[in-house]
Design a protein around this motif. Structure first.
Motif, short mmCIF file in Angstrom:
data_model
loop_
_atom_site.label_atom_id
_atom_site.label_comp_id
_atom_site.label_asym_id
_atom_site.label_seq_id
_atom_site.Cartn_x
_atom_site.Cartn_y
_atom_site.Cartn_z
N ILE A 135 0.82 -1.21 0.00
CA ILE A 135 0.00 0.00 0.00
C ILE A 135 0.85 1.26 0.00
CG2 ILE A 135 -1.74 1.30 1.30
CD1 ILE A 135 -2.85 -1.40 2.21
N SER A 136 1.83 1.34 0.88
CA SER A 136 2.63 2.56 0.91
C SER A 136 3.94 2.35 1.66
CB SER A 136 1.85 3.70 1.59
OG SER A 136 1.68 3.46 2.96
N THR A 137 4.85 3.27 1.44
CA THR A 137 6.10 3.35 2.17
C THR A 137 6.25 4.78 2.64
OG1 THR A 137 7.09 1.64 0.79
CG2 THR A 137 8.60 3.05 2.01
N THR A 138 6.59 4.96 3.89
CA THR A 138 6.70 6.29 4.46
C THR A 138 8.00 6.40 5.24
OG1 THR A 138 4.31 6.36 4.76
CG2 THR A 138 5.59 7.98 5.99
N THR A 139 8.68 7.54 5.13
CA THR A 139 9.83 7.83 5.98
C THR A 139 9.32 8.64 7.16
OG1 THR A 139 11.33 7.83 4.10
CG2 THR A 139 12.09 8.94 6.10
N VAL A 140 9.54 8.12 8.34
CA VAL A 140 9.09 8.80 9.56
C VAL A 140 10.29 9.49 10.18
CG1 VAL A 140 8.05 8.48 11.84
CG2 VAL A 140 7.26 7.10 9.90
N VAL A 182 -6.63 2.16 9.28
CA VAL A 182 -5.97 3.37 8.80
C VAL A 182 -5.56 4.25 9.98
CG1 VAL A 182 -6.26 5.48 7.45
CG2 VAL A 182 -7.13 3.30 6.57
N SER A 183 -6.47 4.42 10.94
CA SER A 183 -6.12 5.25 12.10
C SER A 183 -5.06 4.57 12.96
CB SER A 183 -7.37 5.57 12.93
OG SER A 183 -7.94 4.39 13.45
N LEU A 184 -5.04 3.24 13.00
CA LEU A 184 -4.01 2.52 13.74
C LEU A 184 -2.64 2.76 13.12
CD1 LEU A 184 -3.01 0.44 15.84
CD2 LEU A 184 -3.49 -1.32 14.12
N VAL A 185 -2.55 2.66 11.80
CA VAL A 185 -1.28 2.90 11.12
C VAL A 185 -0.83 4.34 11.33
CG1 VAL A 185 -0.15 3.00 8.86
CG2 VAL A 185 -1.60 1.05 9.44
N GLN A 186 -1.74 5.28 11.24
CA GLN A 186 -1.39 6.69 11.45
C GLN A 186 -0.93 6.91 12.89
OE1 GLN A 186 -1.08 9.04 9.00
NE2 GLN A 186 -0.02 10.09 10.67
N ALA A 227 10.81 -0.01 10.32
CA ALA A 227 9.60 -0.58 10.93
C ALA A 227 8.60 -0.87 9.82
CB ALA A 227 9.00 0.41 11.93
N LYS A 228 7.89 -1.95 9.97
CA LYS A 228 6.93 -2.36 8.95
C LYS A 228 5.65 -2.84 9.60
CE LYS A 228 7.55 -5.04 4.93
NZ LYS A 228 8.15 -6.22 4.32
#
Length: 169
Positions: free
Chosen positions: A7-12, A58-62, A112-113
Motif C-alpha cells: 500500500i505505501s512506504t513512508t519515511t518517519v 488506517v487510524s491505527l497505522v497513522q 519498521a513495517k
C-alpha cells in the motif's frame, strides 16, 4: 493463492529538531565498524485483529507513525542513515551516520513495517547493530509502545544515554 498488496512506504522523522540531527555526520570508529557485518536485529509482534481494529486500520497505522515520530525525538540517533562514501583523494571508504543529504550508498539504521493480515496485524522492526544492541532495541520498542498507548511524550521508560563519555568517569 494469497495476494500481497503493497500500500505505501513512508519515511518517519522526529517531530522536533535535535542538535545532533543538524550535525553533518557522525563518523564511525573502528570499534563501531566491527559490528557492520552483524545482521540487523529483527523482531516483531503479532496482534490478533479484533472488531475494533478491523474498522480502524488506517487510524491505527497513522497512530503508529505519529508515535514512532515522537519516539524518535528521544532515540534521535535511530533516525539517521548508514552512509558509505568513497574518498577520491586517498582511495578509501568511510562509513558514517548522516541525518540529511545522504550522498553515497545509504541504508536506514531503523526500519519498521506494519503488515495487515487476514486475522491480525504484524509490526516488525529491524535495527542495525552499529548503533544499538538487543537491550537498547527493546528499550526503544517498549518506549514506542508506551508512547503509542498513552498518546503523550511522558514515559515511564528511562531515557537512553548516547555517546561514549561513560568511560570518562
Amino acid at each position: 493463492m494469497t495476494q500481497i498488496l503493497h500500500i505505501s512506504t513512508t519515511t518517519v522523522r522526529p517531530t522536533t529538531q535535535n542538535d545532533q540531527l543538524t550535525a553533518p555526520k557522525i563518523e564511525l570508529t573502528p570499534w563501531d565498524l566491527r559490528l557492520i557485518q552483524v545482521d540487523y536485529i529483527q523482531k516483531g509482534i503479532l496482534f490478533h485483529k479484533s472488531a475494533e481494529t478491523e474498522d480502524s486500520n488506517v487510524s491505527l497505522v497513522q497512530r503508529l507513525k505519529d508515535s514512532l515520530s515522537r519516539t524518535l525525538n528521544i532515540f534521535y540517533l535511530l533516525a539517521g542513515r548508514l552512509v558509505v562514501s568513497e574518498n577520491a583523494e586517498d582511495i578509501t571508504v568511510s562509513i558514517s551516520i548522516k541525518f540529511q543529504n545522504y550522498e553515497g550508498v545509504s541504508k536506514p539504521l531503523l526500519s519498521a513495517k506494519v503488515t495487515e493480515l487476514v486475522d491480525g496485524i504484524f509490526i516488525g522492526c529491524s535495527l542495525n547493530h552499529v548503533v544499538a544492541d538487543g537491550t537498547s532495541f527493546w528499550h526503544f520498542f517498549n518506549t514506542w509502545a508506551e508512547i503509542s498507548c498513552s498518546g503523550s511524550h511522558k514515559i515511564l521508560q528511562p531515557r537512553p544515554i548516547f555517546g561514549d563519555n561513560f568511560l570518562a568517569g
